[in-house]
Every structure is written in C-alpha cells, then in structure tokens.
Design an enzyme around this catalytic site. Structure first.
Site, PDB file in Angstrom:
ATOM      1  N   GLY A  10       0.827  -1.212   0.000  1.00 49.90           N
ATOM      2  CA  GLY A  10       0.000   0.000   0.000  1.00 49.90           C
ATOM      3  C   GLY A  10       0.854   1.251   0.000  1.00 49.90           C
ATOM      4  O   GLY A  10       0.609   2.194   0.762  1.00 49.90           O
ATOM      5  N   ALA A  11       1.843   1.283  -0.900  1.00 51.54           N
ATOM      6  CA  ALA A  11       2.832   2.378  -0.868  1.00 51.54           C
ATOM      7  C   ALA A  11       2.548   3.461  -1.899  1.00 51.54           C
ATOM      8  O   ALA A  11       3.381   4.343  -2.110  1.00 51.54           O
ATOM      9  CB  ALA A  11       4.231   1.800  -1.088  1.00 51.54           C
ATOM     10  N   THR A  13       0.218   5.706  -1.678  1.00 51.43           N
ATOM     11  CA  THR A  13      -0.328   6.922  -1.052  1.00 51.43           C
ATOM     12  C   THR A  13      -0.098   6.862   0.460  1.00 51.43           C
ATOM     13  O   THR A  13       0.420   5.876   0.981  1.00 51.43           O
ATOM     14  CB  THR A  13      -1.849   7.047  -1.371  1.00 51.43           C
ATOM     15  OG1 THR A  13      -2.327   8.304  -0.893  1.00 51.43           O
ATOM     16  CG2 THR A  13      -2.665   5.934  -0.735  1.00 51.43           C
ATOM     17  N   GLY A  14      -0.455   7.952   1.145  1.00 46.29           N
ATOM     18  CA  GLY A  14      -0.486   7.961   2.605  1.00 46.29           C
ATOM     19  C   GLY A  14       0.833   7.614   3.282  1.00 46.29           C
ATOM     20  O   GLY A  14       1.920   7.966   2.806  1.00 46.29           O
ATOM     21  N   ILE A  15       0.706   6.898   4.395  1.00 47.87           N
ATOM     22  CA  ILE A  15       1.867   6.559   5.233  1.00 47.87           C
ATOM     23  C   ILE A  15       2.845   5.670   4.462  1.00 47.87           C
ATOM     24  O   ILE A  15       4.067   5.835   4.561  1.00 47.87           O
ATOM     25  CB  ILE A  15       1.376   5.838   6.520  1.00 47.87           C
ATOM     26  CG1 ILE A  15       0.482   6.787   7.341  1.00 47.87           C
ATOM     27  CG2 ILE A  15       2.540   5.348   7.357  1.00 47.87           C
ATOM     28  CD1 ILE A  15      -0.336   6.098   8.430  1.00 47.87           C
ATOM     29  N   SER A 139      -3.182  -0.060  15.012  1.00 48.78           N
ATOM     30  CA  SER A 139      -3.843   1.223  15.310  1.00 48.78           C
ATOM     31  C   SER A 139      -4.279   1.214  16.762  1.00 48.78           C
ATOM     32  O   SER A 139      -4.544   0.145  17.336  1.00 48.78           O
ATOM     33  CB  SER A 139      -5.069   1.384  14.416  1.00 48.78           C
ATOM     34  OG  SER A 139      -5.910   2.388  14.918  1.00 48.78           O
ATOM     35  N   TYR A 164     -12.862  -3.311  11.801  1.00 51.69           N
ATOM     36  CA  TYR A 164     -11.534  -2.673  11.660  1.00 51.69           C
ATOM     37  C   TYR A 164     -10.719  -2.926  12.936  1.00 51.69           C
ATOM     38  O   TYR A 164      -9.550  -3.323  12.867  1.00 51.69           O
ATOM     39  CB  TYR A 164     -11.703  -1.167  11.417  1.00 51.69           C
ATOM     40  CG  TYR A 164     -10.390  -0.414  11.254  1.00 51.69           C
ATOM     41  CD1 TYR A 164      -9.557  -0.665  10.168  1.00 51.69           C
ATOM     42  CD2 TYR A 164      -9.987   0.536  12.188  1.00 51.69           C
ATOM     43  CE1 TYR A 164      -8.344   0.020  10.010  1.00 51.69           C
ATOM     44  CE2 TYR A 164      -8.777   1.221  12.043  1.00 51.69           C
ATOM     45  CZ  TYR A 164      -7.964   0.967  10.952  1.00 51.69           C
ATOM     46  OH  TYR A 164      -6.770   1.639  10.807  1.00 51.69           O
TER      47      TYR A 164
HETATM   48  N1  LIG Z   1      -4.363   7.288   8.889  1.00 49.38           N
HETATM   49  C1  LIG Z   1      -4.510   6.996  10.160  1.00 49.38           C
HETATM   50  O1  LIG Z   1      -4.945   7.842  10.988  1.00 49.38           O
HETATM   51  C2  LIG Z   1      -4.147   5.618  10.673  1.00 49.38           C
HETATM   52  C3  LIG Z   1      -4.246   5.378  12.048  1.00 49.38           C
HETATM   53  C4  LIG Z   1      -3.920   4.124  12.533  1.00 49.38           C
HETATM   54  C5  LIG Z   1      -3.483   3.136  11.673  1.00 49.38           C
HETATM   55  N2  LIG Z   1      -3.392   3.379  10.335  1.00 49.38           N
HETATM   56  C6  LIG Z   1      -2.932   2.274   9.468  1.00 49.38           C
HETATM   57  O2  LIG Z   1      -1.882   2.721   8.646  1.00 49.38           O
HETATM   58  C7  LIG Z   1      -1.854   1.968   7.430  1.00 49.38           C
HETATM   59  C8  LIG Z   1      -1.732   2.924   6.243  1.00 49.38           C
HETATM   60  O3  LIG Z   1      -2.909   3.708   6.194  1.00 49.38           O
HETATM   61  P1  LIG Z   1      -3.010   5.157   5.537  1.00 49.38           P
HETATM   62  O4  LIG Z   1      -3.560   6.039   6.598  1.00 49.38           O
HETATM   63  O5  LIG Z   1      -1.766   5.527   4.831  1.00 49.38           O
HETATM   64  O6  LIG Z   1      -4.221   4.870   4.513  1.00 49.38           O
HETATM   65  P2  LIG Z   1      -4.407   5.170   2.947  1.00 49.38           P
HETATM   66  O7  LIG Z   1      -3.908   6.517   2.612  1.00 49.38           O
HETATM   67  O8  LIG Z   1      -5.844   4.859   2.698  1.00 49.38           O
HETATM   68  O9  LIG Z   1      -3.479   4.071   2.257  1.00 49.38           O
HETATM   69  C9  LIG Z   1      -3.830   2.711   2.309  1.00 49.38           C
HETATM   70  C10 LIG Z   1      -3.044   1.960   1.263  1.00 49.38           C
HETATM   71  O10 LIG Z   1      -3.451   0.576   1.312  1.00 49.38           O
HETATM   72  C11 LIG Z   1      -3.736   0.177  -0.030  1.00 49.38           C
HETATM   73  N3  LIG Z   1      -4.669  -0.940  -0.102  1.00 49.38           N
HETATM   74  C12 LIG Z   1      -5.963  -0.978   0.283  1.00 49.38           C
HETATM   75  N4  LIG Z   1      -6.502  -2.158  -0.045  1.00 49.38           N
HETATM   76  C13 LIG Z   1      -5.529  -2.891  -0.648  1.00 49.38           C
HETATM   77  C14 LIG Z   1      -5.475  -4.181  -1.236  1.00 49.38           C
HETATM   78  N5  LIG Z   1      -6.550  -4.960  -1.299  1.00 49.38           N
HETATM   79  N6  LIG Z   1      -4.307  -4.610  -1.764  1.00 49.38           N
HETATM   80  C15 LIG Z   1      -3.222  -3.820  -1.747  1.00 49.38           C
HETATM   81  N7  LIG Z   1      -3.210  -2.580  -1.227  1.00 49.38           N
HETATM   82  C16 LIG Z   1      -4.356  -2.119  -0.691  1.00 49.38           C
HETATM   83  C17 LIG Z   1      -4.321   1.425  -0.679  1.00 49.38           C
HETATM   84  O11 LIG Z   1      -4.337   1.292  -2.095  1.00 49.38           O
HETATM   85  P3  LIG Z   1      -5.365   2.181  -2.996  1.00 49.38           P
HETATM   86  O12 LIG Z   1      -4.816   3.564  -3.036  1.00 49.38           O
HETATM   87  O13 LIG Z   1      -5.342   1.478  -4.321  1.00 49.38           O
HETATM   88  O14 LIG Z   1      -6.693   2.108  -2.312  1.00 49.38           O
HETATM   89  C18 LIG Z   1      -3.329   2.449  -0.168  1.00 49.38           C
HETATM   90  O15 LIG Z   1      -2.150   2.383  -0.913  1.00 49.38           O
HETATM   91  C19 LIG Z   1      -3.141   1.137   7.423  1.00 49.38           C
HETATM   92  O16 LIG Z   1      -2.829  -0.192   7.802  1.00 49.38           O
HETATM   93  C20 LIG Z   1      -3.993   1.784   8.498  1.00 49.38           C
HETATM   94  O17 LIG Z   1      -4.893   0.869   9.103  1.00 49.38           O
HETATM   95  C21 LIG Z   1      -3.713   4.607   9.812  1.00 49.38           C
END
Ligand SMILES: NC(=O)c1ccc[n+]([C@@H]2O[C@H](COP(=O)([O-])OP(=O)(O)OC[C@H]3O[C@@H](n4cnc5c(N)ncnc54)[C@H](OP(=O)(O)O)[C@@H]3O)[C@@H](O)[C@H]2O)c1
Length: 279
Positions: A10-11, A13-15, A139, A164
C-alpha cells in the site's frame, strides 16, 4: 540501510508512500506493492523526482486475493536476491460489508489475513537475508477490538468499526506470535500505531464525519509524520522484537492484544482459513 531491500504494501499513497520515500532516500531498494499499477507508477515517478538516485519499483499486489499474493511472492523470489524489511502497511478502514476473492470479510482479509499469508510466503527470503525485520501497521483502535472466534468473518453481524478494530488487534497478536516463532532466525517483528494521520484511510466514512475529523484536527499528523514510527522500527538498532510502538517509542497495547493464548488460537485459525501449514 544502504543496499538493503524493502517491500512496502500500500505504498502508492499515505503513510506507505512516505515510508517508501524515506527508505529510498537512505539508499534502500524499495518495492512498492500496490493493487492499482497506475497509482503505483505515479508514486514511483514522484519518489524518483524527489529523491536523487532512488531505486524504487512497483509490483502488483492485491491483498483481497490469495492468488495475487502468490503471484507477487513468486515475482519477488524471481527478481530480488534479498529482503531485509517487509512493511505490512496496506489497509482499509470501516468499509461497507464485502468479502475478498477468498470469502473473508474485507478488513480482516486485507489488513490481517492477506499480510499473514504474504509474510508466510516471503519468510524464506527474510530468513536468508537476516538480520531482517517485519513491521505490521496496527492502530490504537485495536483497544476497541476483540477477536470474534465465533464469527471472525462477520457473517452473522457486521459492524464496520468493530471489524476494523478486530483486524488491527489481529495485527498485534500476529506480531507477538510471529516474533516468538522467528526469534532464533534473526528476524525481528514490530507492531506500529502511526497515530491519527491525515490520509485517504477515512474514505469510507460519511462526508460530514470526514470534514469534522479533518477540520477539528482529529487527524493531526501529516502522512510524513505518520511514517515516523514505522521508520523508527525499521532503522533503530536493538529494539525489543514482538513489541507495540507508537510515537517512536515502545507503548502498551490492550490486555486482550497481549494475550498469548489468543495469539496462538488466532494463528491456528489463520492457517486453517488459508489452508497453510506454518509450524
Ligand atoms: N491514517 C490513520 O490515521 C491511521 C491510524 C492508525 C493506523 N493506520 C494504518 O496505517 C496503514 C496505512 O494507512 P493510511 O492512513 O496511509 O491509509 P491510505 O492513505 O488509505 O493508504 C492505504 C493503502 O493501502 C492500499 N490498499 C488498500 N486495499 C488494498 C489491497 N486490497 N491490496 C493492496 N493494497 C491495498 C491502498 O491502495 P489504494 O490507493 O489502491 O486504495 C493504499 O495504498 C493502514 O494499515 C492503516 O490501518 C492509519
């Protein structure tokens, strides 16, 4: 870190994207494991533009489908000589009820089981490349979670946030159990809470709730700041394997997430659901 190899799921976008960019700037060869190759190639281009001499490639990985996970692992074994860092970052949050290609509830399937299976397939390469590390994104929402062994795929009843929380608790239990099993192999395993980060993770929440969270600062960290604890666990020497980390320090997870009996039971269930033998 120079010359090491990392996979970040999941690289695009985002984290995950910020994690990949930082690792690339330290001389790490980074594989961006993403389901959407157009988005992935755009992320590769962004990182190459921002980091001089970056070595980054995109490979297709869809965690909703064990066939795609197998194909990804096969490509990795055919193209990479080593793997020092596996960052199980990809995630979906609070989505409407749906199932993966293999019939698992989406959040349990993507956030946890897909990464369990990916780790299982890549373990030989991690072993061969030791010392190596595995980082599982969890999380603080796991505090609301419990593993519902009677209905782990939410077939009887579904609550998007509880599902979740279950998946994020599973990430910590997996970290504990895996750390115990690989401690003699030179592999360390960490669970990370990145904090409240302003990313696309809130995409399934209603618009008013998204605006509320962002406006009133509930998602306060930038994606770059959100990557710091993952990076801390990737680069800091002598960290306690099996632990839960937040704000770049060891942290306390819930009692339920530190229960070794539950961790063992979840491991057995995961092997059963995926049809694998992982002793
Ligand atoms: N943001 C927060 O506040 C927060 C807090 C606690 C924990 N986290 C954890 O941190 C991690 C990263 O989250 P983020 O905030 O950076 O979220 P994000 O911006 O939504 O990024 C999520 C990434 O996961 C990918 N993904 C989703 N479904 C997938 C699949 N079936 N196969 C492969 N890749 C997939 C997405 O791809 P697409 O772009 O194609 O959808 C995206 O690249 C997650 O595990 C999340 O639970 C986040």
């Amino acid at each position: 870190m120079d010359g090491k190899t990392a996979i970040v799921t999941g690289a695009n976008t985002g984290i995950g994207k910020e994690t990949a960019k930082d690792l690339a700037s330290r001389g790490v060869h980074v594989v961006l494991a993403c389901r959407d190759m157009e988005k992935a190639e755009r992320a590769v281009a962004d990182i190459m533009r921002e980091v001089d001499g970056a070595s980054v490639v995109a490979k297709k990985l869809d965690l909703t489908d064990t066939k795609s996970i197998c194909e990804f692992a096969e490509i990795i074994y055919n193209t990479e000589k080593s793997l020092h860092l596996l960052i199980n970052n990809a995630g979906v949050a609070a989505c409407p009820y749906s199932t993966t290609a293999d019939g698992f509830e989406m959040q349990f399937g993507v956030n946890y089981l897909g990464h369990f299976f990916l780790t299982f397939l890549l373990l030989d390469l991690l072993k061969h490349s030791a010392p190596s590390r595995i980082i599982n994104l969890s999380s603080m929402v796991h505090f609301m979670g419990k593993i519902n062994f009677e209905d782990v795929n939410s077939e009887k009843s579904y609550h998007a946030v509880k599902a979740y929380a279950q998946s994020k608790m599973a990430n910590i239990l997996f970290t504990r159990e895996l750390a115990r099993r690989v401690e003699d192999l030179g592999i360390s395993v960490f669970a990370v809470d990145p904090g409240k980060v302003n990313t696309e993770i809130s995409r399934h929440l209603s618009w008013p709730l998204q605006v509320f969270l962002k406006t009133f600062g509930f998602m306060i960290k930038t994606p770059e700041e959100g990557s710091y604890t993952t990076l801390f666990c990737a680069v800091t020497p002598d960290l306690q394997s099996g632990g839960y980390y937040r704000n770049c320090a060891p942290a306390t997870c819930s009692r339920a997430a530190s229960d070794d009996h539950t961790a063992c039971k979840l491991w057995a269930l995961s092997c059963h659901l995926l049809g694998v033998h992982w002793q």
